[in-house]
Design a protein around this motif. Structure first.
Motif, short mmCIF file in Angstrom:
data_model
loop_
_atom_site.label_atom_id
_atom_site.label_comp_id
_atom_site.label_asym_id
_atom_site.label_seq_id
_atom_site.Cartn_x
_atom_site.Cartn_y
_atom_site.Cartn_z
N PHE A 161 3.28 2.05 -8.49
CA PHE A 161 3.36 0.63 -8.84
C PHE A 161 3.80 -0.14 -7.60
O PHE A 161 4.28 0.44 -6.63
CB PHE A 161 4.32 0.37 -10.01
N CYS A 162 3.58 -1.44 -7.64
CA CYS A 162 4.03 -2.36 -6.59
C CYS A 162 3.83 -3.77 -7.12
O CYS A 162 3.62 -3.96 -8.31
CB CYS A 162 3.28 -2.14 -5.27
N ARG A 163 3.89 -4.73 -6.24
CA ARG A 163 3.54 -6.10 -6.61
C ARG A 163 2.06 -6.25 -6.28
O ARG A 163 1.68 -6.44 -5.13
CB ARG A 163 4.39 -7.10 -5.82
N TRP A 164 1.22 -6.13 -7.29
CA TRP A 164 -0.23 -6.13 -7.11
C TRP A 164 -0.80 -7.54 -6.95
O TRP A 164 -0.13 -8.53 -7.20
CB TRP A 164 -0.89 -5.49 -8.32
N LYS A 165 -2.06 -7.60 -6.57
CA LYS A 165 -2.74 -8.90 -6.48
C LYS A 165 -3.25 -9.30 -7.86
O LYS A 165 -3.65 -8.45 -8.67
CB LYS A 165 -3.87 -8.90 -5.46
N GLU A 190 0.83 -1.21 0.00
CA GLU A 190 0.00 0.00 0.00
C GLU A 190 0.87 1.26 0.00
O GLU A 190 0.66 2.18 -0.80
CB GLU A 190 -0.94 0.00 1.21
N ASN A 191 1.83 1.31 0.88
CA ASN A 191 2.71 2.49 0.97
C ASN A 191 3.59 2.64 -0.26
O ASN A 191 3.79 3.75 -0.76
CB ASN A 191 3.58 2.42 2.23
N TYR A 192 4.11 1.52 -0.76
CA TYR A 192 4.98 1.55 -1.92
C TYR A 192 4.22 2.04 -3.16
O TYR A 192 4.72 2.85 -3.93
CB TYR A 192 5.56 0.15 -2.17
#
Length: 173
Positions: free
Chosen positions: A66-70, A58-60
């Motif tokens: 972007f992040c490692r999404w679901k 969430e913070n990233y």
């Protein structure tokens, strides 16, 4: 980005932001030793570790877009894995990462989401190049990366471990 906004969609999968309510579903995936053997310390996640990851995601995402999404399987509506990007701690390089629940293995989901993520990274996020780091023994991930146009860059050391690094440049598309 709102919490339930779709980041990208493929024929069978949807990529969305994580929510705290996803903790149990993610725990069910990450508590499997086979699923996590090539990530982090290689040990099954505890619920606390899952919650730490969700807070990180969430913070990233807020800070980076972007992040490692679901990853959600359209047909079942279930969370089947994770895919997306993070910057390596040691550098500004963007790393593509993905993992899937064991019952989702062998269906082509990793190739589908990794390829879609790479395209999204180049087209929507403006990345010039993307790397992927795999354990030298993780031939399944290596095959996925090669199918979507990544090329081996070589063996490199990250966090004290030797890993095989793959790279794809925007010009490779």
């Amino acid at each position: 980005m709102t919490k339930d906004e779709t980041i990208l969609e493929t024929s069978r999968l949807i990529l969305r932001s994580w929510r705290a309510a996803d903790a149990v579903a993610l725990f069910e995936i990450l508590r499997d030793a086979e699923v996590v053997r090539y990530i982090a310390d290689g040990k099954p996640f505890t619920m606390e570790k899952v919650k730490d990851f969700l807070a990180w995601a969430e913070n990233y995402e807020k800070a980076n877009d972007f992040c490692r999404w679901k990853v959600i399987e359209k047909s079942s509506g279930e969370i089947v894995g994770s895919g997306g990007f993070a910057r390596l701690d040691e550098s500004a390089e963007i790393e593509l990462g993905f993992l899937f629940a064991k019952n989702s293995w062998g269906k082509g989901f990793a190739t589908e989401i990794a390829g879609a993520c790479a395209g999204y990274g180049f087209k929507k996020l403006g990345f010039r190049e993307i790397i992927a780091i795999t354990d030298a023994e993780n031939t399944a991930s290596q095959k996925v990366l090669e199918k979507i146009g990544f090329r081996p860059r070589g063996i490199e050391i990250f966090s004290g471990e030797e890993n095989l690094v793959y790279i794809k440049k925007k010009s490779d598309d």
